[in-house]
Design an enzyme around this catalytic site. Structure first.
Site, PDB file in Angstrom:
ATOM      1  N   GLU A 116      -3.222  10.079  12.125  1.00 28.24           N
ATOM      2  CA  GLU A 116      -4.522   9.965  11.758  1.00 28.24           C
ATOM      3  C   GLU A 116      -4.966   8.528  11.375  1.00 28.24           C
ATOM      4  O   GLU A 116      -4.271   7.678  10.712  1.00 28.24           O
ATOM      5  CB  GLU A 116      -4.571  10.926  10.756  1.00 28.24           C
ATOM      6  CG  GLU A 116      -4.484  12.324  11.215  1.00 28.24           C
ATOM      7  CD  GLU A 116      -4.377  13.450   9.968  1.00 28.24           C
ATOM      8  OE1 GLU A 116      -4.860  14.481  10.150  1.00 28.24           O
ATOM      9  OE2 GLU A 116      -3.671  13.105   9.273  1.00 28.24           O
ATOM     10  N   CYS A 129      -8.350   2.752   7.383  1.00 36.19           N
ATOM     11  CA  CYS A 129      -6.768   2.978   7.123  1.00 36.19           C
ATOM     12  C   CYS A 129      -5.866   3.518   8.065  1.00 36.19           C
ATOM     13  O   CYS A 129      -6.434   4.363   8.793  1.00 36.19           O
ATOM     14  CB  CYS A 129      -6.826   4.153   5.934  1.00 36.19           C
ATOM     15  SG  CYS A 129      -5.142   4.501   5.312  1.00 36.19           S
ATOM     16  N   CYS A 136       7.627   9.334   8.826  1.00 33.30           N
ATOM     17  CA  CYS A 136       8.518   8.158   8.041  1.00 33.30           C
ATOM     18  C   CYS A 136       9.963   8.404   7.877  1.00 33.30           C
ATOM     19  O   CYS A 136      10.303   9.536   7.617  1.00 33.30           O
ATOM     20  CB  CYS A 136       7.746   8.064   6.681  1.00 33.30           C
ATOM     21  SG  CYS A 136       8.015   6.518   5.698  1.00 33.30           S
ATOM     22  N   CYS A 140       9.834   9.715   0.097  1.00 38.37           N
ATOM     23  CA  CYS A 140       9.110   9.420  -1.382  1.00 38.37           C
ATOM     24  C   CYS A 140       8.579  11.007  -1.846  1.00 38.37           C
ATOM     25  O   CYS A 140       8.039  11.856  -1.155  1.00 38.37           O
ATOM     26  CB  CYS A 140       7.878   8.575  -1.317  1.00 38.37           C
ATOM     27  SG  CYS A 140       8.359   6.837  -0.853  1.00 38.37           S
ATOM     28  N   CYS A 143       4.754  12.322  -1.516  1.00 33.55           N
ATOM     29  CA  CYS A 143       3.883  11.805  -0.281  1.00 33.55           C
ATOM     30  C   CYS A 143       4.480  13.049   0.659  1.00 33.55           C
ATOM     31  O   CYS A 143       5.552  13.335   1.047  1.00 33.55           O
ATOM     32  CB  CYS A 143       4.717  10.582   0.225  1.00 33.55           C
ATOM     33  SG  CYS A 143       3.713  10.344   1.756  1.00 33.55           S
ATOM     34  N   CYS A 371      -5.093   9.678   0.640  1.00 35.16           N
ATOM     35  CA  CYS A 371      -3.946   9.133   0.854  1.00 35.16           C
ATOM     36  C   CYS A 371      -2.742  10.403   0.477  1.00 35.16           C
ATOM     37  O   CYS A 371      -2.816  11.203  -0.374  1.00 35.16           O
ATOM     38  CB  CYS A 371      -3.553   8.204  -0.406  1.00 35.16           C
ATOM     39  SG  CYS A 371      -4.633   7.037  -0.871  1.00 35.16           S
TER      40      CYS A 371
END
Ligand code: SAH
Ligand code: SF4
Length: 397
Positions: A116, A129, A136, A140, A143, A371
């Site tokens: 995205e 962004c 990933c 975290c 997230c 985010c």
């Protein structure tokens, strides 16, 4: 969280041309790599430098996609280029526009993977962004991308390609002969989408070099911000080899809490990280470092945390601004967003200590563009496409 439908959602029916027939995609090659492939495919060495410059400008300054439009090259040479090369971008699958003007693109890259890209218009700038990885490797705990395994790194072409599709959509390529528009819709880049950019260093660097190249997109390095969770050895390299602004996902003021929120902290502790941050501005000759701090109710948002954060920054004498991010919840998230009063009190302590402490405005909430929400958005899009196909009675393998 808002459940209202997005203002618009276009499902593109005509896919953009994907890499095909063994043609070499020129998007994302560095100038040196471009020179090499041109020579390997018959361009005379003596002419290579000039050809690189010409082709580069057509691709990155004017946004041209068809070799036949490169009018300062001989017709026969254009035909040769067209036979061997292509100028291919990721395919835009969906495009959503929020009621606040934020745009979110779901783009498909080779292998059928999706990432995205979010465009955020503001009064004095427009920020894109962009993502650096599909998924990933890090986990975290606040997230949503972190709950998705790493699928793969994006190539430099796929990274700069995100910017090029956004420029297409904004209609922002200049026209030859017309004066250049200095007030750009897309004026800033943040590497804050999916993935850890410093675990895909070379591709991110090459893509950012293309973005900064004065004969192309020519964004100033001060308009590019790379956000990292704290891959300490790569921070110095970022200063030396990219020189953009740096943001750090700090999020906690003790190692015990940071070990949980940002588990890379187990590898590189807060003090090691702070030392790397202190060195960054000198090497990169850049300004303040942005400390990103997600506000999690009862976890990292006390007055003591605010004071400790300031102590850390002062102890290492780091030129800093602290960006407070109200936590964006996602389905199954183990945290809650701190109250507005708590966030304001936290911000005030930091401000009193002499540091800027803006509270990040959540943008594009109605299209799940904030985010840390990007994975859920992908899943939703996938589901809605399936639904659309089912409704249309399309048989799909
Ligand atoms: N991997 C990089 C860049 C991508 S994340 C990094 O971690 O810095 C971009 C920013 O969004 C980071 O500061 C990240 O900590 C923050 N973020 C992630 N999930 C979030 C959430 N649910 N709510 C608010 N901010 C979040
Ligand atoms: Fe990865 Fe950044 Fe999310 Fe951590 S915050 S899991 S590093 S994308």
């Amino acid at each position: 969280m808002s459940t209202s439908a997005p203002i618009t959602q276009d499902v593109m029916t005509i896919p953009r041309k994907l890499p095909e027939g063994g043609k070499i995609n020129l998007v994302g090659l560095t100038r040196d790599q471009l020179r090499e492939v041109l020579i390997a495919n018959g361009t005379k060495e003596k002419q290579a430098k000039m050809r690189v410059g010409q082709i580069w400008q057509w691709i990155y300054q004017w946004g041209v996609r068809d070799f036949h439009e490169m009018t300062n090259l001989a017709k026969a040479y254009r035909a040769e280029l067209d036979e061997k090369f292509e100028i291919a971008l990721p395919e835009v699958v969906t495009r959503q526009v929020s009621e606040d003007g934020t745009r979110k693109y779901l783009v498909r890259i080779a292998g059928g993977h999706e990432v995205e890209v979010v465009y955020i218009p503001e009064d004095d700038r427009g920020t894109l962004c962009i993502s650096s990885q599909v998924g990933c490797t890090l986990t975290c705990s606040f997230c949503h991308t972190g709950t998705q395994k790493l699928v793969r790194n994006l190539t430099a072409g796929e990274i700069i390609g995100q910017l090029m599709v956004a420029r297409d959509d904004l209609g922002e390529w200049p026209v030859p002969g017309e004066p250049k528009d200095e007030t750009r819709l897309l004026s800033n880049i943040v590497l804050m989408g999916m993935g850890e950019p410093l675990y895909n260093f070379e591709n991110v660097r090459d893509a950012m070099k293309i973005a900064m190249d004065p004969e192309g997109i020519s964004l100033s390095r001060r308009r590019i911000t790379l956000s990292t969770s704290g891959v300490v050895p790569e921070i110095a390299r970022t200063a030396e080899e990219i020189g953009c602004l740096l943001a750090i996902s700090f999020h906690a003021t003790t190692d015990d809490v940071r070990d949980v929120l940002v588990p890379i902290n187990k590898r590189w502790k807060i003090d090691e990280l702070l030392q790397a941050l202190a060195d960054y501005p000198k090497v990169s000759n850049s300004e303040r470092i942005t400390f990103e701090y997600v506000m999690l109710d009862g976890v990292n948002d006390s007055d003591e945390d605010a004071h400790r954060l300031i102590e850390h920054i002062k102890r290492y004498n780091i030129p800093a601004k602290i960006n407070l991010i109200p936590f964006n919840e996602w389905p199954g998230a183990p945290y809650k967003r701190s109250s507005n009063n708590r966030i304001r009190a936290f911000a005030n302590i930091i401000y009193q200590a002499g540091y800027a402490s803006p509270i990040r405005k959540t943008r594009g909430e109605d299209i799940m563009a904030a985010c840390g929400q990007l994975k859920s958005a992908t899943e939703r899009a996938r589901k809605s496409r399936k639904q659309i196909e089912a409704e249309a009675g399309v048989a799909q393998g």
